[in-house]
Design an enzyme around this catalytic site. Structure first.
Site, PDB file in Angstrom:
ATOM      1  NE  ARG A  10       1.433  51.516 -25.088  1.00 48.74           N
ATOM      2  CZ  ARG A  10       1.344  51.760 -26.296  1.00 48.74           C
ATOM      3  NH1 ARG A  10       1.264  53.200 -26.313  1.00 48.74           N
ATOM      4  NH2 ARG A  10       1.698  51.095 -27.147  1.00 48.74           N
ATOM      5  CG  ASN A  20      -4.856  48.113 -21.788  1.00 47.70           C
ATOM      6  OD1 ASN A  20      -4.418  47.042 -21.818  1.00 47.70           O
ATOM      7  ND2 ASN A  20      -3.925  49.048 -22.198  1.00 47.70           N
ATOM      8  NE  ARG A  64     -20.764  49.645  -4.868  1.00 48.47           N
ATOM      9  CZ  ARG A  64     -21.923  50.021  -4.802  1.00 48.47           C
ATOM     10  NH1 ARG A  64     -22.450  50.885  -5.640  1.00 48.47           N
ATOM     11  NH2 ARG A  64     -22.566  49.251  -3.904  1.00 48.47           N
ATOM     12  CD  GLN A 108       3.415  43.041 -18.881  1.00 49.65           C
ATOM     13  OE1 GLN A 108       2.948  44.374 -18.846  1.00 49.65           O
ATOM     14  NE2 GLN A 108       4.800  43.015 -19.389  1.00 49.65           N
ATOM     15  NE  ARG A 163       9.526  14.367 -34.473  1.00 50.23           N
ATOM     16  CZ  ARG A 163       9.686  15.838 -34.936  1.00 50.23           C
ATOM     17  NH1 ARG A 163      10.734  16.037 -35.755  1.00 50.23           N
ATOM     18  NH2 ARG A 163       8.787  16.578 -35.093  1.00 50.23           N
TER      19      ARG A 163
END
Length: 389
Positions: A10, A20, A64, A108, A163
């Site tokens: 978008r 983007n 290209r 994405q 741990r």
């Protein structure tokens, strides 16, 4: 099975304007995932679903330079699916109402660390595991805490009295958002990107990052530059099959000389001719790609008996790809010597990117090897000696 890649892109972005198509590590953000999708052999078509003309223009301008650009298609995205609150599923279902496909790879654009090999491996998991859906994940080895009913905090994934050491801790899997695979039937029935029996493909831990904030941009750009250099580490002396060089600023000193009558002159170096001769004797093809279009360049290329000369070129990377295809080799088996910003794409794409000593700063930073010699001062001879080891 047939696979269709779907990349929703978008135009709007609040955190980073037009992110983007903003350049990162030398190319627009969307082009990194486009390269991965187009380079995956199992993918037949790659659809960009967008609501913005500027997105289309950017992709067309870089088409290209991508592998198998004939795979790229565009599909109009319903504006209702491109708002800040719209789900990705709404864009997928909008796409499914317009295009027929068998299996879809949701990719994405904000995950530029994705590679073609990841998609191929993910598809293999999907097929061999007979899954209905597959998603990409990374393994995290961090200790999680959450608020408990007593308004205090408790560990979620380990015992404080025992741990585990990191090397003994299996960790947990986290979605990295890079890609999802499902069938057209599964998407339409569940209206979700994941359904049925779900499998995972584990990607490297560094791919945990995706671009949402400006700080992510800095981290990922550094990772892309590092990955590019590491992936080309094998493209060193002994594997190069083709050397391409710019002309002005590499074969010449970049100076512009004129006679009293206004005739243009260029200064070449005889040492470069000998270096190119050594490469020829070693079976390495040689060529020049230049933006210049003068008889002087043609005369010099004929004198050197080069295999390729392309002059008046604006899109050098496309020509480099074309030459490599003619030779039946990959870009990893090519070397490119440049000096200025119009050489950057080729410097980054070639297996061995070389910059002359007086190249622009960004060219030297992008190059795998920076020569000691300046352009027109035996730089190509030095590069030839390095390639020949």
């Amino acid at each position: 099975m047939k696979y269709t890649a779907f990349i929703p892109v978008r135009e709007g972005s609040k955190s980073i304007k037009l992110k983007n198509i903003r350049p990162i590590a030398g190319k627009p953000l969307v082009c990194w995932t486009l390269e991965a999708a187009c380079g995956c052999g199992a993918v037949g078509e790659v659809y960009i679903s967008t609501d913005g003309e500027v997105i289309r223009q950017c992709v067309e301008a870089h088409r290209r330079s991508l592998p198998h650009p004939e795979k790229i298609r565009f599909v109009d995205r319903d504006p209702a699916t491109a708002t800040d609150l719209a789900s990705t599923e709404s864009a997928m279902l909008d796409f499914a109402s317009k295009v027929d496909f068998e299996n879809i790879l949701l990719i994405q654009a904000t995950s530029p660390l994705l590679a073609s090999g990841d998609l191929s491996a993910g598809i293999e998991v999907y097929e061999r595991g007979n899954y209905d859906s597959v998603l990409s994940v990374v393994r995290q080895k961090r200790f999680h805490w959450a608020e408990n009913e007593q308004k205090g905090y408790s560990p979620v994934n380990y015992d404080v009295n025992c741990r585990p050491r990191r090397q003994e801790f299996g960790g947990y899997l986290v979605e990295n958002g890079a890609f999802y695979i499902t069938s057209a039937h599964g998407l339409r029935k569940s209206r979700c990107r994941l359904s049925g029996q779900i499998g995972v493909y584990e990607m490297p831990e560094e791919t945990y990052y995706e671009i949402d904030e400006p700080s992510d941009w800095v981290i990922i750009e550094q990772l892309l530059e590092r990955r590019r250099k590491e992936s080309r580490a094998d493209a060193k002396p002994g594997v190069i099959k083709l050397l391409i060089t710019d002309c002005d600023g590499v074969l010449t000193d970049g100076g512009m000389y004129y006679t009293e009558r206004g005739d243009e002159l260029k200064k070449f170096n005889t040492k470069d001719g000998m270096g190119l001769e050594h490469l020829k004797n070693a079976g390495i093809k040689r060529g020049v790609i230049t933006g210049e279009d003068t008889r002087i360049v043609v005369n010099r290329a004929e004198k050197l008996k080069l295999d390729y000369l392309y002059k008046g070129v604006k899109d050098k990377l496309s020509v480099l790809r074309e030459i490599a295809a003619k030779e039946g080799i990959t870009l990893d088996q090519t070397a490119y010597i440049g000096d200025d910003c119009n050489d950057l794409e080729c410097i980054r794409a070639a297996g061995l990117g070389i910059a002359v000593a007086d190249a622009a700063k960004e060219v030297k930073e992008a190059a795998d090897y920076v020569l000691k010699a300046k352009g027109g001062c035996g730089a190509v001879r030095e590069a030839a000696e390095f390639i020949l080891g």
